[in-house]
Design a protein around this motif. Structure first.
Motif, PDB file in Angstrom:
ATOM      1  N   LYS A 232       0.828  -1.202   0.000  1.00 24.64           N
ATOM      2  CA  LYS A 232       0.000   0.000   0.000  1.00 24.64           C
ATOM      3  C   LYS A 232       0.863   1.252   0.000  1.00 24.64           C
ATOM      4  O   LYS A 232       0.589   2.213  -0.728  1.00 24.64           O
ATOM      5  N   LEU A 233       1.887   1.253   0.828  1.00 25.09           N
ATOM      6  CA  LEU A 233       2.768   2.419   0.868  1.00 25.09           C
ATOM      7  C   LEU A 233       3.481   2.617  -0.465  1.00 25.09           C
ATOM      8  O   LEU A 233       3.641   3.758  -0.938  1.00 25.09           O
ATOM      9  N   ALA A 234       3.895   1.512  -1.086  1.00 26.77           N
ATOM     10  CA  ALA A 234       4.544   1.628  -2.393  1.00 26.77           C
ATOM     11  C   ALA A 234       3.573   2.157  -3.447  1.00 26.77           C
ATOM     12  O   ALA A 234       3.946   2.965  -4.309  1.00 26.77           O
ATOM     13  N   ALA A 235       2.295   1.701  -3.383  1.00 25.63           N
ATOM     14  CA  ALA A 235       1.304   2.193  -4.346  1.00 25.63           C
ATOM     15  C   ALA A 235       1.022   3.680  -4.139  1.00 25.63           C
ATOM     16  O   ALA A 235       0.890   4.435  -5.114  1.00 25.63           O
ATOM     17  N   GLU A 236       0.929   4.112  -2.878  1.00 27.27           N
ATOM     18  CA  GLU A 236       0.714   5.535  -2.624  1.00 27.27           C
ATOM     19  C   GLU A 236       1.895   6.368  -3.097  1.00 27.27           C
ATOM     20  O   GLU A 236       1.711   7.450  -3.680  1.00 27.27           O
ATOM     21  N   GLN A 237       3.093   5.875  -2.865  1.00 27.79           N
ATOM     22  CA  GLN A 237       4.265   6.597  -3.350  1.00 27.79           C
ATOM     23  C   GLN A 237       4.280   6.654  -4.874  1.00 27.79           C
ATOM     24  O   GLN A 237       4.638   7.685  -5.470  1.00 27.79           O
ATOM     25  N   HIS A 238       3.854   5.571  -5.510  1.00 26.51           N
ATOM     26  CA  HIS A 238       3.795   5.556  -6.973  1.00 26.51           C
ATOM     27  C   HIS A 238       2.759   6.560  -7.480  1.00 26.51           C
ATOM     28  O   HIS A 238       3.003   7.266  -8.480  1.00 26.51           O
ATOM     29  N   GLU A 239       1.615   6.631  -6.810  1.00 30.52           N
ATOM     30  CA  GLU A 239       0.594   7.592  -7.227  1.00 30.52           C
ATOM     31  C   GLU A 239       1.073   9.028  -7.066  1.00 30.52           C
ATOM     32  O   GLU A 239       0.835   9.878  -7.945  1.00 30.52           O
ATOM     33  N   ARG A 240       1.762   9.296  -5.962  1.00 27.20           N
ATOM     34  CA  ARG A 240       2.295  10.648  -5.782  1.00 27.20           C
ATOM     35  C   ARG A 240       3.329  10.979  -6.866  1.00 27.20           C
ATOM     36  O   ARG A 240       3.370  12.104  -7.381  1.00 27.20           O
ATOM     37  N   THR A 241       4.153   9.998  -7.206  1.00 24.05           N
ATOM     38  CA  THR A 241       5.145  10.242  -8.253  1.00 24.05           C
ATOM     39  C   THR A 241       4.480  10.483  -9.603  1.00 24.05           C
ATOM     40  O   THR A 241       4.891  11.382 -10.360  1.00 24.05           O
ATOM     41  N   VAL A 242       3.443   9.696  -9.899  1.00 23.13           N
ATOM     42  CA  VAL A 242       2.740   9.870 -11.170  1.00 23.13           C
ATOM     43  C   VAL A 242       2.050  11.227 -11.225  1.00 23.13           C
ATOM     44  O   VAL A 242       2.070  11.920 -12.260  1.00 23.13           O
ATOM     45  N   ASP A 243       1.429  11.643 -10.119  1.00 20.18           N
ATOM     46  CA  ASP A 243       0.778  12.958 -10.091  1.00 20.18           C
ATOM     47  C   ASP A 243       1.791  14.080 -10.296  1.00 20.18           C
ATOM     48  O   ASP A 243       1.512  15.058 -11.012  1.00 20.18           O
TER      49      ASP A 243
END
Length: 389
Positions: A232-243
């Motif tokens: 979950k933390l990796a997915a949230e970090q990925h979403e922040r990076t994509v944004d």
């Protein structure tokens, strides 16, 4: 005096007391009679009664035999010692079969004392699994838990059983957890990849992915959960990076659009739009939108579209330019096209594009003079090519 000749003295040889008794005298020629003392006074206890009186002459109390010390002989390596039995290894500990068979849950709970003691692969799997295995009731309490719960959340197994499991769920996930538990009571319904957050002993929360099933005819739920917090933390970090990448891309696109259609106010009520490269439908729409907004904001009366940087023009490009000129005329401004290259002019004629409704001039300078004269300015071009007003 001393030992008998010919008799060796060993380690456990018992010394005999001296034959002379205390009180005897040594007689010799020319010598005084001197009482002969016992050579070893500590041996005198063998010639006295227990109360200290002297024994009669010629009677001696035989000393008690000293018990020889038993020394353990040297034991060579690998040779068994027959005098001391070996210590037998302790038998392996066996687990009892849980109530209801191997599928009943934790072997330490829910069993009777009269049940046989067995060892099962299911019990070993239940104990060693890194996933969080549990059985619970429909009223919201855990029954059987494996040690992975303590490893993941920090709570002891007794603490988890003592309270309803809903108290450990995040407040934002309690409603969905209750709905999912109620749906498990329906026939044929299974919960797969249901996610919620559980509170740890230190106050933090861990994401768990659940797979639960209800066996018809039983009052328990069989559940298996997996810790997905790191995912979950990796997915949230990925979403922040994509944004962040999307935001930067949008900024770059805005900058490119501004460079692709730079609108310059070269004089009062005169705007200039230089075009470089190919004009497609997307770029034409951006130019039209930016140009109309600039005309409305500056109340411009003339717009000069310079095509000096355009080398090729096709039918689509010509249609886009005519669309831009018609939109400019609707806002009360007049469009002027300048800088048409010879090859571009040939292509426009060959394509049959009607350009009669648009003013076309040779260069940007000619277009600026045209706009200034129509605005009421007097333009004089002397030999030095100066402009006087």
């Amino acid at each position: 005096m001393g030992r008998r000749p010919g008799r060796p003295r060993g380690r456990h040889h018992r010394r005999r007391p001296h034959r002379r008794h205390h009180g005897e005298t040594a007689r010799g020629a020319g010598q005084d009679q001197v009482p002969l003392r016992h050579p070893r006074p500590h041996r005198r206890r063998h010639h006295r009664h227990l109360d200290g009186r002297e024994l009669p002459q010629g009677r001696r109390r035989r000393p008690a035999a000293r018990r020889p010390r038993r020394h353990r002989r040297h034991q060579p390596p690998g040779r068994p010692d027959h005098r001391r039995p070996r210590r037998q290894p302790r038998p392996a500990r066996r687990l009892r079969q849980p109530q209801g068979g191997p599928q009943g849950g934790h072997p330490q709970h829910g069993r009777d004392r009269g049940e046989p003691i067995v060892t099962s692969d299911h019990e070993r799997f239940f104990q060693l699994s890194r996933d969080l295995l549990a059985t619970s009731t429909f009223d919201g309490r855990f029954v059987d838990l494996n040690p992975a719960w303590h490893t993941t959340l920090g709570w002891s197994l007794d603490e988890l059983r003592a309270r309803p499991f809903l108290e450990f769920v995040h407040p934002d996930d309690r409603a969905s957890t209750l709905d999912e538990t109620a749906r498990l009571g329906q026939p044929g319904h299974e919960s797969v990849h249901f996610e919620n957050r559980y509170r740890c002993l230190d106050g933090s929360y861990r994401w768990l992915s659940w797979t639960s099933v209800h066996v018809p005819g039983e009052s328990r739920l069989y559940c298996a959960a997996r810790d997905i917090t790191e995912r979950k933390l990796a997915a949230e970090q990925h979403e922040r990076t994509v944004d962040e990448m999307r935001r930067r891309h949008q900024v770059q696109q805005d900058a490119l659009h501004a460079m692709a259609s730079p609108i310059i106010e070269i004089w009062d009520q005169i705007l200039s739009l230089p075009i470089v490269g190919i004009v497609d439908s997307v770029r034409a729409a951006d130019m039209k939108q930016a140009l109309l907004e600039s005309i409305f904001r500056t109340t411009a009366r003339y717009v000069i579209v310079d095509l000096t940087g355009v080398d090729t023009v096709d039918t689509a490009t010509a249609d886009h330019l005519l669309t831009v000129m018609r939109s400019v005329r609707l806002l009360g401004a007049q469009g002027v096209i300048t800088g048409i290259q010879p090859q571009v002019a040939q292509t426009i004629v060959a394509l049959g594009v009607d350009m009669r409704e648009v003013v076309t001039l040779r260069s940007l300078r000619e277009g600026l003079k045209f706009c200034l004269r129509h605005l009421g300015y007097r333009v004089e071009v002397p030999a030095a090519e100066t402009v006087a007003f």
